[in-house]
Design a protein around this motif. Structure first.
Motif, mmCIF file in Angstrom:
data_model
loop_
_atom_site.group_PDB
_atom_site.id
_atom_site.type_symbol
_atom_site.label_atom_id
_atom_site.label_comp_id
_atom_site.label_asym_id
_atom_site.label_seq_id
_atom_site.Cartn_x
_atom_site.Cartn_y
_atom_site.Cartn_z
ATOM 1 N N GLN A 30 32.739 32.214 55.866
ATOM 2 C CA GLN A 30 32.284 32.915 54.668
ATOM 3 C C GLN A 30 32.922 34.307 54.525
ATOM 4 O O GLN A 30 32.541 35.073 53.635
ATOM 5 C CB GLN A 30 30.756 33.055 54.683
ATOM 6 N N GLY A 31 33.866 34.642 55.385
ATOM 7 C CA GLY A 31 34.532 35.935 55.298
ATOM 8 C C GLY A 31 33.712 37.090 55.845
ATOM 9 O O GLY A 31 33.918 38.242 55.456
ATOM 10 N N ARG A 32 32.787 36.786 56.760
ATOM 11 C CA ARG A 32 31.971 37.828 57.374
ATOM 12 C C ARG A 32 32.485 38.133 58.775
ATOM 13 O O ARG A 32 33.057 37.261 59.438
ATOM 14 C CB ARG A 32 30.511 37.378 57.452
ATOM 15 N N PRO A 33 32.287 39.361 59.258
ATOM 16 C CA PRO A 33 32.717 39.681 60.623
ATOM 17 C C PRO A 33 31.976 38.828 61.654
ATOM 18 O O PRO A 33 30.783 38.561 61.507
ATOM 19 C CB PRO A 33 32.348 41.159 60.777
ATOM 20 N N LEU A 87 40.035 42.135 46.871
ATOM 21 C CA LEU A 87 39.738 43.456 47.433
ATOM 22 C C LEU A 87 38.238 43.656 47.591
ATOM 23 O O LEU A 87 37.787 44.272 48.566
ATOM 24 C CB LEU A 87 40.341 44.556 46.553
ATOM 25 N N GLU A 88 37.468 43.146 46.653
ATOM 26 C CA GLU A 88 36.006 43.235 46.755
ATOM 27 C C GLU A 88 35.526 42.518 48.024
ATOM 28 O O GLU A 88 34.657 43.023 48.744
ATOM 29 C CB GLU A 88 35.343 42.607 45.524
ATOM 30 N N ALA A 89 36.075 41.347 48.290
ATOM 31 C CA ALA A 89 35.679 40.592 49.483
ATOM 32 C C ALA A 89 36.080 41.330 50.758
ATOM 33 O O ALA A 89 35.310 41.383 51.729
ATOM 34 C CB ALA A 89 36.305 39.202 49.451
ATOM 35 N N LEU A 90 37.276 41.918 50.765
ATOM 36 C CA LEU A 90 37.719 42.669 51.944
ATOM 37 C C LEU A 90 36.882 43.923 52.134
ATOM 38 O O LEU A 90 36.546 44.295 53.276
ATOM 39 C CB LEU A 90 39.202 43.022 51.801
ATOM 40 N N LYS A 91 36.534 44.576 51.050
ATOM 41 C CA LYS A 91 35.675 45.767 51.123
ATOM 42 C C LYS A 91 34.333 45.412 51.757
ATOM 43 O O LYS A 91 33.828 46.138 52.619
ATOM 44 C CB LYS A 91 35.480 46.351 49.725
ATOM 45 N N ALA A 92 33.753 44.303 51.345
ATOM 46 C CA ALA A 92 32.476 43.871 51.918
ATOM 47 C C ALA A 92 32.624 43.575 53.410
ATOM 48 O O ALA A 92 31.736 43.902 54.213
ATOM 49 C CB ALA A 92 31.966 42.639 51.176
ATOM 50 N N TYR A 93 33.741 42.970 53.786
ATOM 51 C CA TYR A 93 34.004 42.674 55.198
ATOM 52 C C TYR A 93 34.077 43.959 56.015
ATOM 53 O O TYR A 93 33.441 44.077 57.070
ATOM 54 C CB TYR A 93 35.314 41.887 55.305
ATOM 55 N N GLN A 94 34.825 44.938 55.515
ATOM 56 C CA GLN A 94 34.937 46.192 56.261
ATOM 57 C C GLN A 94 33.603 46.932 56.323
ATOM 58 O O GLN A 94 33.239 47.486 57.367
ATOM 59 C CB GLN A 94 36.007 47.099 55.641
ATOM 60 N N ALA A 96 30.734 45.800 56.471
ATOM 61 C CA ALA A 96 29.814 45.153 57.408
ATOM 62 C C ALA A 96 30.089 45.574 58.845
ATOM 63 O O ALA A 96 29.215 45.442 59.709
ATOM 64 C CB ALA A 96 29.911 43.636 57.280
ATOM 65 N N ALA A 97 31.293 46.099 59.109
ATOM 66 C CA ALA A 97 31.658 46.540 60.469
ATOM 67 C C ALA A 97 32.646 47.695 60.391
ATOM 68 O O ALA A 97 33.779 47.590 60.854
ATOM 69 C CB ALA A 97 32.247 45.377 61.260
ATOM 70 N N PRO A 98 32.236 48.824 59.800
ATOM 71 C CA PRO A 98 33.183 49.931 59.584
ATOM 72 C C PRO A 98 33.718 50.541 60.876
ATOM 73 O O PRO A 98 34.788 51.164 60.863
ATOM 74 C CB PRO A 98 32.357 50.948 58.794
ATOM 75 N N HIS A 99 33.012 50.372 61.960
ATOM 76 C CA HIS A 99 33.450 50.894 63.253
ATOM 77 C C HIS A 99 34.554 50.045 63.873
ATOM 78 O O HIS A 99 35.169 50.466 64.862
ATOM 79 C CB HIS A 99 32.256 50.917 64.217
ATOM 80 N N ALA A 100 34.786 48.857 63.325
ATOM 81 C CA ALA A 100 35.706 47.923 63.963
ATOM 82 C C ALA A 100 36.772 47.356 63.029
ATOM 83 O O ALA A 100 37.635 46.609 63.479
ATOM 84 C CB ALA A 100 34.920 46.762 64.579
ATOM 85 N N VAL A 101 36.717 47.697 61.756
ATOM 86 C CA VAL A 101 37.715 47.215 60.792
ATOM 87 C C VAL A 101 38.404 48.438 60.194
ATOM 88 O O VAL A 101 37.769 49.248 59.516
ATOM 89 C CB VAL A 101 37.078 46.350 59.686
ATOM 90 N N PRO A 140 39.398 49.275 39.416
ATOM 91 C CA PRO A 140 38.065 49.861 39.230
ATOM 92 C C PRO A 140 37.850 51.089 40.100
ATOM 93 O O PRO A 140 38.375 51.188 41.221
ATOM 94 C CB PRO A 140 37.124 48.721 39.633
ATOM 95 N N ALA A 141 37.064 52.023 39.580
ATOM 96 C CA ALA A 141 36.880 53.321 40.243
ATOM 97 C C ALA A 141 36.331 53.174 41.657
ATOM 98 O O ALA A 141 36.737 53.908 42.567
ATOM 99 C CB ALA A 141 35.957 54.205 39.402
ATOM 100 N N HIS A 142 35.407 52.238 41.873
ATOM 101 C CA HIS A 142 34.819 52.127 43.212
ATOM 102 C C HIS A 142 35.830 51.603 44.225
ATOM 103 O O HIS A 142 35.766 51.967 45.407
ATOM 104 C CB HIS A 142 33.570 51.248 43.187
ATOM 105 N N LEU A 143 36.788 50.783 43.774
ATOM 106 C CA LEU A 143 37.834 50.335 44.691
ATOM 107 C C LEU A 143 38.844 51.441 44.955
ATOM 108 O O LEU A 143 39.354 51.573 46.078
ATOM 109 C CB LEU A 143 38.527 49.086 44.132
ATOM 110 N N ARG A 144 39.140 52.241 43.942
ATOM 111 C CA ARG A 144 40.026 53.393 44.168
ATOM 112 C C ARG A 144 39.392 54.350 45.170
ATOM 113 O O ARG A 144 40.072 54.864 46.073
ATOM 114 C CB ARG A 144 40.314 54.128 42.851
ATOM 115 N N ALA A 145 38.087 54.603 45.027
ATOM 116 C CA ALA A 145 37.400 55.507 45.954
ATOM 117 C C ALA A 145 37.434 54.959 47.382
ATOM 118 O O ALA A 145 37.637 55.703 48.342
ATOM 119 C CB ALA A 145 35.956 55.717 45.507
ATOM 120 N N TRP A 146 37.246 53.664 47.515
ATOM 121 C CA TRP A 146 37.315 53.012 48.833
ATOM 122 C C TRP A 146 38.698 53.172 49.452
ATOM 123 O O TRP A 146 38.832 53.573 50.610
ATOM 124 C CB TRP A 146 36.950 51.538 48.656
ATOM 125 N N MET A 147 39.737 52.914 48.664
ATOM 126 C CA MET A 147 41.099 52.970 49.185
ATOM 127 C C MET A 147 41.536 54.399 49.483
ATOM 128 O O MET A 147 42.351 54.619 50.387
ATOM 129 C CB MET A 147 42.059 52.286 48.197
#
Length: 253
Positions: A30-33, A87-94, A96-101, A140-147
């Motif tokens: 499902q694309g989860r860590p 990118l939305e899916a990758l953002k959700a993945y990161q 979920a584990a920001p310390h490791a992605v 989208p602005a929220h993806l720009r902010a993430w990147m």
């Protein structure tokens, strides 16, 4: 000791990226860590350039058209929206584990959030899908902010992960970066840059490597823009100790 899984330039080939993450036991169906990622035992590093397919065929596949036309607003819209969903899916993945992605900022990512240049391929294809001035769709602005929060490099003890090279000048994608051939040629013209930078090892992308990941054991670096060859880099590192890199290998999947 932690296992690092480093994946080369994605260039909108998210299907292959997810295949690599699943093969490395870093993502589930499902694309989860996975648990090793959630606990930090496995550390995932994407070396940059998430966006912009490398060629017209890949653009057509992404947009769902037989022949991609860079001046067709519909085709640009399809290419942009497909990448936005990914990118939305990758953002959700990161998240979920920001310390490791960890996702390094590549020059193609940078030009989408800071549109100063129009990039293209050696074959003359221009990357316009996120350029409203040329008929594209703004990210989208929220993806720009993430990147914008992507680091330009990751240091683990004396090991460096960066998009283009060990040189500090190549961490910034300005006029000099695009005028200089160094970011594409340093690894065979000046491989001593890794040693000059005081690194025990370096992992870089930006330059497409045919035939798989390039491991230079003499000068202690790897060039990993080889996702199209279905390979990722695996290595063992101790983030707390300045220990030598262990178990460096290119892993096919």
């Amino acid at each position: 000791m932690h296992k690092f899984i480093a994946i080369g330039d994605v260039h909108a080939d998210f299907d292959t990226m997810w295949s690599a993450l699943r093969a490395a036991s870093c993502a589930d169906a499902q694309g989860r860590p996975t648990l090793p990622v959630l606990t930090g035992l496995y550390q995932v590093v994407l070396i940059g350039d998430l966006v912009h397919p490398k060629n017209e065929r890949e653009y057509g596949r992404l947009a769902g058209v037989t022949r991609f036309e860079v001046d067709n607003p519909d085709h640009l819209y399809y290419a942009a929206t497909a990448q936005i969903r990914a990118l939305e899916a990758l953002k959700a993945y990161q998240e979920a584990a920001p310390h490791a992605v960890h996702i390094i900022l590549g020059n193609h990512d940078d030009v989408v959030i800071n549109p100063q240049y129009v990039l293209g391929t050696s074959g003359g294809l221009r990357h316009l899908e996120f350029d409203p001035e040329h008929g594209g769709l703004a990210l989208p602005a929220h993806l720009r902010a993430w990147m914008r929060n992507f680091p330009r490099e990751l240091r683990v003890a004396s090991v460096q992960f960066a998009h283009a090279s060990p040189l500090p000048a190549h961490l910034y994608y300005d006029d000099l970066f695009y005028a200089d051939h160094g970011p594409k040629r340093w690894f065979h013209e000046s491989p001593e840059y890794v040693d000059m930078a005081g690194l025990s090892f370096g992992i870089y992308g930006h330059t497409q490597i045919e035939g798989g990941i390039l491991l230079n054991e003499t000068h202690r670096f790897a060039m990993i823009d080889a996702l199209n060859s279905r390979e990722y880099l695996e290595l063992m590192l101790d983030a707390q100790q300045a220990t030598p890199v262990q178990g460096v290998r290119a892993v096919p999947f």
